[in-house]
Write a protein that holds these residues in place. Structure first.
Motif, PDB file in Angstrom:
ATOM      1  N   SER A 408       0.798  -1.228   0.000  1.00 40.53           N
ATOM      2  CA  SER A 408       0.000   0.000   0.000  1.00 40.53           C
ATOM      3  C   SER A 408       0.826   1.271   0.000  1.00 40.53           C
ATOM      4  CB  SER A 408      -0.979   0.002   1.163  1.00 40.53           C
ATOM      5  OG  SER A 408      -0.483  -0.691   2.242  1.00 40.53           O
ATOM      6  N   ILE A 409       2.129   1.140  -0.287  1.00 43.58           N
ATOM      7  CA  ILE A 409       2.924   2.369  -0.417  1.00 43.58           C
ATOM      8  C   ILE A 409       2.421   3.150  -1.623  1.00 43.58           C
ATOM      9  CG2 ILE A 409       5.212   3.334  -0.833  1.00 43.58           C
ATOM     10  CD1 ILE A 409       6.408   0.856   0.324  1.00 43.58           C
ATOM     11  N   LYS A 410       2.159   4.394  -1.428  1.00 48.82           N
ATOM     12  CA  LYS A 410       1.756   5.291  -2.525  1.00 48.82           C
ATOM     13  C   LYS A 410       0.531   4.800  -3.288  1.00 48.82           C
ATOM     14  CE  LYS A 410       5.775   7.980  -3.748  1.00 48.82           C
ATOM     15  NZ  LYS A 410       6.540   8.518  -4.831  1.00 48.82           N
ATOM     16  N   GLN A 411      -0.258   3.933  -2.674  1.00 49.93           N
ATOM     17  CA  GLN A 411      -1.452   3.445  -3.371  1.00 49.93           C
ATOM     18  C   GLN A 411      -2.684   3.978  -2.661  1.00 49.93           C
ATOM     19  OE1 GLN A 411      -1.720   1.301  -6.266  1.00 49.93           O
ATOM     20  NE2 GLN A 411       0.244   2.315  -6.334  1.00 49.93           N
ATOM     21  N   GLU A 412      -2.866   5.258  -2.760  1.00 48.33           N
ATOM     22  CA  GLU A 412      -4.006   5.816  -2.076  1.00 48.33           C
ATOM     23  C   GLU A 412      -5.282   5.501  -2.850  1.00 48.33           C
ATOM     24  OE1 GLU A 412      -4.939  10.069  -0.111  1.00 48.33           O
ATOM     25  OE2 GLU A 412      -2.869   9.528  -0.512  1.00 48.33           O
ATOM     26  N   VAL A 413      -6.260   5.019  -2.123  1.00 51.76           N
ATOM     27  CA  VAL A 413      -7.533   4.690  -2.761  1.00 51.76           C
ATOM     28  C   VAL A 413      -8.316   5.977  -2.946  1.00 51.76           C
ATOM     29  CG1 VAL A 413      -9.591   3.297  -2.570  1.00 51.76           C
ATOM     30  CG2 VAL A 413      -7.506   2.544  -1.499  1.00 51.76           C
ATOM     31  N   GLN A 414      -8.902   6.126  -4.112  1.00 51.15           N
ATOM     32  CA  GLN A 414      -9.689   7.337  -4.346  1.00 51.15           C
ATOM     33  C   GLN A 414     -10.910   7.005  -5.183  1.00 51.15           C
ATOM     34  OE1 GLN A 414      -7.030  10.114  -6.133  1.00 51.15           O
ATOM     35  NE2 GLN A 414      -7.002  11.398  -4.308  1.00 51.15           N
ATOM     36  N   PHE A 415     -11.958   7.729  -4.943  1.00 49.09           N
ATOM     37  CA  PHE A 415     -13.138   7.605  -5.787  1.00 49.09           C
ATOM     38  C   PHE A 415     -13.128   8.820  -6.704  1.00 49.09           C
ATOM     39  CE2 PHE A 415     -17.630   7.362  -6.838  1.00 49.09           C
ATOM     40  CZ  PHE A 415     -17.778   5.998  -6.947  1.00 49.09           C
ATOM     41  N   THR A 416     -12.953   8.581  -7.995  1.00 47.03           N
ATOM     42  CA  THR A 416     -12.758   9.728  -8.873  1.00 47.03           C
ATOM     43  C   THR A 416     -13.881   9.831  -9.889  1.00 47.03           C
ATOM     44  OG1 THR A 416     -11.530   8.443 -10.461  1.00 47.03           O
ATOM     45  CG2 THR A 416     -10.275   9.502  -8.742  1.00 47.03           C
ATOM     46  N   ALA A 417     -14.034  11.024 -10.415  1.00 48.49           N
ATOM     47  CA  ALA A 417     -14.948  11.223 -11.529  1.00 48.49           C
ATOM     48  C   ALA A 417     -14.112  11.145 -12.792  1.00 48.49           C
ATOM     49  CB  ALA A 417     -15.640  12.563 -11.416  1.00 48.49           C
ATOM     50  N   TYR A 418     -13.989   9.956 -13.355  1.00 47.00           N
ATOM     51  CA  TYR A 418     -13.220   9.685 -14.563  1.00 47.00           C
ATOM     52  C   TYR A 418     -11.770  10.115 -14.413  1.00 47.00           C
ATOM     53  CZ  TYR A 418     -13.340   8.176 -19.351  1.00 47.00           C
ATOM     54  OH  TYR A 418     -13.167   7.447 -20.490  1.00 47.00           O
ATOM     55  N   GLY A 419     -11.268  10.118 -13.214  1.00 43.03           N
ATOM     56  CA  GLY A 419      -9.887  10.511 -13.008  1.00 43.03           C
ATOM     57  C   GLY A 419      -9.679  12.019 -13.058  1.00 43.03           C
ATOM     58  N   PHE A 420     -10.743  12.753 -13.361  1.00 43.83           N
ATOM     59  CA  PHE A 420     -10.581  14.199 -13.470  1.00 43.83           C
ATOM     60  C   PHE A 420     -10.369  14.826 -12.102  1.00 43.83           C
ATOM     61  CE2 PHE A 420     -13.186  13.998 -17.529  1.00 43.83           C
ATOM     62  CZ  PHE A 420     -12.049  13.912 -18.271  1.00 43.83           C
ATOM     63  N   PHE A 421     -11.150  14.391 -11.141  1.00 44.23           N
ATOM     64  CA  PHE A 421     -10.920  14.869  -9.777  1.00 44.23           C
ATOM     65  C   PHE A 421     -11.466  13.830  -8.814  1.00 44.23           C
ATOM     66  CE2 PHE A 421     -14.586  16.857 -11.711  1.00 44.23           C
ATOM     67  CZ  PHE A 421     -15.610  16.486 -10.859  1.00 44.23           C
ATOM     68  N   ALA A 422     -10.886  13.833  -7.616  1.00 42.52           N
ATOM     69  CA  ALA A 422     -11.336  12.880  -6.608  1.00 42.52           C
ATOM     70  C   ALA A 422     -12.584  13.426  -5.945  1.00 42.52           C
ATOM     71  CB  ALA A 422     -10.241  12.685  -5.580  1.00 42.52           C
ATOM     72  N   ILE A 423     -13.521  12.508  -5.667  1.00 39.91           N
ATOM     73  CA  ILE A 423     -14.733  12.943  -4.969  1.00 39.91           C
ATOM     74  C   ILE A 423     -14.582  12.549  -3.503  1.00 39.91           C
ATOM     75  CG2 ILE A 423     -17.222  12.774  -4.854  1.00 39.91           C
ATOM     76  CD1 ILE A 423     -17.225  11.867  -7.672  1.00 39.91           C
TER      77      ILE A 423
END
Lengths: 461, 397
Positions: A408-423
């Motif tokens: 999990s180094i540098k593997q931050e989980v994110q929920f994104t809108a098509y990668g444009f921005f994280a929600i």
């Protein structure tokens, strides 16, 4: 809405005839009897299907099924759903076809004088704004329908994965993960009420006789908005489901942390006697179970991450267009409110109410979405932090922990809108700061227009 | 049967030569790039004449210079800014191609050697599809653009205008060709990445199988583990090599990327602004007929599709690397510890991946990622609004 309202349903008396579950859920005091559960024990007796899967979100699912956004799946067993039957598939297909036909009619009437009655102008800029808003609404809903139709199989796969995970948790820990999803029904009622109110307001605002076509257009407009909003609520519910699972494994891991282990060692018998002063939520687990449990936790975490990504992939495009649409709507309504309040003429209560209804609807939806995403993301990222605090008494345990930490180094989980921005929780703030900027520009525009209208008058007279 | 992809590559190569973008020659049988005398002379003459023509047209009368003096309105200034940005972007990229020619040739040969080692890249479905897609949209956007340009001016065609138009068209084509070359190189690298991923998946599955060996005393277990560790080390080395090439490539294409982003930024802003202007002044021109409108819509759509393809390919690399990480993460699910050496190899590869993530900074100015796109879009919208506001405010009529 509070994060800890979920229920653990323990095996009922009927199922007790079977061996006890091997591991204990972190949420209840340990049962002394923990033996004789072999891995290949027969699964729980299949209950009758009167107990549908995803019972918590049944209402919203039925709405989405009826509107063709979700497949009308078949329930194969308690922990599996199958593809829809031919008739049901045809029904969804038919509904989607009707929707597309209506959309084409809607767009056609937007460009012809048929709908002129509905979209009278307050002012020039406002009229353009309303037009764009309508087009965005149509676009968002059409995209939702298309994406849903395209993602039918992956949606079913995600549901099956969640159910599989539940089954595993139940087999291992005897815990039923379910949450009080009351907020879903509240939101559904809220959306319906808002949309109905908006339509009624619109009908009152129209001058003269209303043609049947206008009624159809209005109803379709309401349905489009309502269903898009419902889908967003559904996505939040799915995220909430994932959140509960993440929370479960985090709690499970928490039992192995240094502090908990220390406490267990310190007052073994004493703590058992006076259960009251120990944190009732977390029970320190036996360190000997760690290798086995860690494997289970890792597998679950991996699966959950995959589910999370699957959900993200399914609603990527919908989220982008919805966020764009709702950003635009919030901006224009704020602007309209401003115009109404500062205008020199009469304040029209109709438009005020209309703006307030829209603002309420969209702001609450945005808040729900960003909160759900934020909660799940934080919980998913917390796992490695909790793991880092696990008490590793031997090299073997340390290796197990290191494996996950390296992953999990540098593997931050994110929920994104098509990668444009994280929600996440910050999205709401970002959207509002953007709304403010555009509002200022729009107001400047209006002042410019006003001064243009006023200026030529003295010249001519 | 004629291989479609190969034909497309051939066309792209000859076209690149013809418009003077490629200043080296490729031996089509071996695929090796060499700087031969005839291509050098041809490209040099081509580029030099292009630059002279540009200077001539810009300094002569009835040109950019005189327009600059006589410009009174904001949109005129803005149009000139756009033209200047476009021309300078193309010139900059052309010049960098000359002084970095040897590096270009070297990287071409290195990537080609990698591809030649694994010919399954060329047979991949994704590879073929992306090349065909790019070709179709590139041709569409280029030709539609030229057609709309010519048909907008068809009523007052003179020899002077024809030369001007063809010069503009050449400039656009050169720019597109440069982007195309970047795209093709990226496609090769991604194809290599995909094969790497396949191998890694296979390896992780094998390791999982080995996990289930009960008897760990005998030599079979440790031999299998060691052989897997060797394979993993090889994969890690391949990845390192690939990433090295990728880094060098992004270093080479920095100026191109910068000019790409600048041109896309300004042309998006300009097209919104000019369309608003034309609505505002309700000038019934080319867009007033249905066919003209259709042509404009089509060319805009294909232009943006083309842009999206070339921009997206850069983000795709990131996705591949994330996928690599995800495949490696399955290691946590092995239910028993493996041989020390294999565990160490896994750990090393994971650390290598985590510490060397591919990040593409354009000239050290900004990082290319999807989020940047939204930032650019919002900046475009804000600035267009400011421009339009200015236009309304100073509207004399």
């Amino acid at each position: 809405m509070s994060p800890n309202t979920w229920v653990i349903e323990m095996p009922t008396q009927k199922t007790r005839s079977h061996p006890y579950p091997r591991r204990i859920s972190p949420y209840r005091p340990p049962v002394l009897n923990r033996d004789a559960f072999s891995r290949d024990a027969p699964p729980m007796p299949a209950r009758n299907h009167d107990h549908p899967v995803f019972e918590d979100i049944r209402t919203i699912l039925s709405v989405l099924k009826a509107s063709g956004l979700m497949p009308i799946y078949e329930q194969v067993s308690d922990y599996e759903v199958g593809p829809p039957t031919k008739t049901n598939e045809f029904y969804s297909f038919f509904v989607r076809g009707v929707v597309h036909a209506l959309t084409i009619f809607n767009v056609y009437s937007l460009f012809t004088p048929i709908s002129a009655q509905l979209f009278f102008s307050y002012r020039e800029t406002d009229n353009v704004n309303q037009w764009i808003e309508l087009l965005l609404c149509i676009l968002t809903y059409t995209l939702t329908v298309f994406v849903c139709a395209h993602n039918t199989t992956s949606m079913l796969r995600i549901m099956n994965e969640i159910l599989q995970l539940d089954e595993e948790v139940r087999r291992q820990f005897g815990a039923n993960l379910s949450q009080n999803f009351g907020f879903l029904v509240k939101f559904l009622v809220g959306i319906t009420a808002c949309q109905a109110y908006i339509i009624v307001l619109k009908i009152y605002a129209v001058q003269g006789e209303i043609t049947p076509t206008s009624y159809i257009l209005l109803a379709f407009y309401g349905i489009q908005n309502g269903l898009t909003a419902t889908y967003i609520v559904f996505a939040s519910a799915l995220l909430r489901i994932v959140y509960i699972r993440f929370h479960f494994i985090n709690q499970l891991l928490n039992g192995y942390t240094y502090g908990q282990q220390h406490r267990r060692k310190e007052g073994g018998a004493r703590a058992r006697r006076q259960r009251g002063d120990v944190n009732p939520n977390v029970n320190p687990a036996l360190m000997e179970h760690f290798p086995e449990d860690s494997l289970f936790i890792y597998r679950m975490h991996n699966k959950l991450l995959r589910i999370y990504k699957g959900i993200n992939d399914c609603c990527n495009l919908i989220l982008v267009s919805f966020l764009g649409y709702s950003f635009y709507t919030v901006t224009t309504n704020c602007y309209n409110l401003f115009v109404q309040i500062t205008g020199k003429g009469m304040v029209s209560p109709n438009i005020l109410q209309w703006c307030f209804a829209w603002l309420c609807l969209h702001v609450s939806l945005l808040a729900l979405l960003s909160r759900s995403c934020g909660l799940t993301t934080t919980e998913a990222n917390a796992t490695s932090q909790i793991l880092a605090r696990v008490y590793a008494k031997s090299k073997e345990y340390q290796n197990i922990i290191d494996k996950f930490l390296t992953k999990s180094i540098k593997q931050e989980v994110q929920f994104t809108a098509y990668g444009f921005f994280a929600i996440d929780n910050s999205t709401l703030f970002k959207i509002f700061s953007a709304v403010t900027t555009y509002l200022v520009i729009l107001i400047q525009f209006k002042q410019l227009e006003d001064s243009k209208v006023e200026d030529p008058v003295p010249e001519q007279t | 049967m004629v291989d479609l992809v190969k034909t497309i590559l051939l066309i792209a190569y000859w076209y690149g030569l013809a418009v003077g973008v490629s200043n080296f020659e490729v031996d089509w049988l071996t695929g090796e790039a060499i700087a031969t005398r005839r291509t050098t002379i041809y490209a040099a003459v081509h580029n030099a004449s292009l630059i002279t023509l540009l200077i001539l047209f810009n300094l002569g009368n009835n040109s950019l210079k005189s327009e600059f003096i006589s410009a009174r309105y904001l949109h005129e200034y803005f149009f000139m800014l756009m033209t200047a940005v476009r021309i300078s972007a193309v010139l900059l990229s052309l010049i960098t191609r000359w002084y970095q020619r040897s590096r270009f040739i070297r990287i071409w040969n290195q990537i080609l050697a990698l591809v030649r080692d694994r010919p399954q890249v060329v047979r991949g479905r994704w590879y073929r599809r992306s090349i065909i897609l790019k070709f179709v949209f590139c041709v569409l956007s280029d030709s539609l653009h030229t057609i709309s340009d010519v048909s907008a001016q068809r009523k007052r065609i003179t020899a002077d205008l024809i030369v001007k138009l063809s010069l503009l068209a050449t400039l656009t084509t050169i720019f597109n060709m440069i982007v195309c070359q970047y795209y093709l190189a990226m496609v090769q690298v991604i194809g290599l990445y995909k094969i790497l991923l396949q191998d890694l998946r296979c390896l992780v599955r094998q390791a999982e199988c080995i996990c289930s060996i009960r008897n760990r005393r005998g030599g079979v277990y440790s031999i299998q583990c060691c052989s897997l560790a060797d394979q993993l080390d090889l994969i890690a080395e391949r990845h390192y090599f690939l990433k090295d090439r990728l880094d060098e490539m992004s270093d080479l294409f920095q100026i191109q990327s910068l000019s790409m982003s600048l041109v896309y930024f300004f042309s998006t802003m300009g097209s919104i602004y000019f369309s608003v202007c034309s609505i505002l002044y309700s000038s019934t021109g080319f867009g007033s007929t249905y066919w003209g409108l259709l042509l404009i819509v089509l060319s805009t759509a294909s232009f943006y599709m083309d842009n999206w393809l070339s921009v997206n390919i850069g983000f795709h690399i990131r996705d591949q690397q994330d996928e690599l990480f995800r495949v490696l993460a399955d290691r946590t699910l092995f239910y028993r510890e493996l041989d020390n050496r294999l565990e160490a190899a896994f750990e090393n590869f994971q650390l290598q991946l985590a510490s060397n993530r591919h990040e593409f900074y354009v000239m050290g100015l900004f990082k290319m990622e999807r989020g940047r796109l939204i930032a650019m879009l919002s900046s475009v919208i804000t600035h267009t609004m400011v421009l339009v506001q200015w236009e309304i405010q100073n509207d004399e009529s």
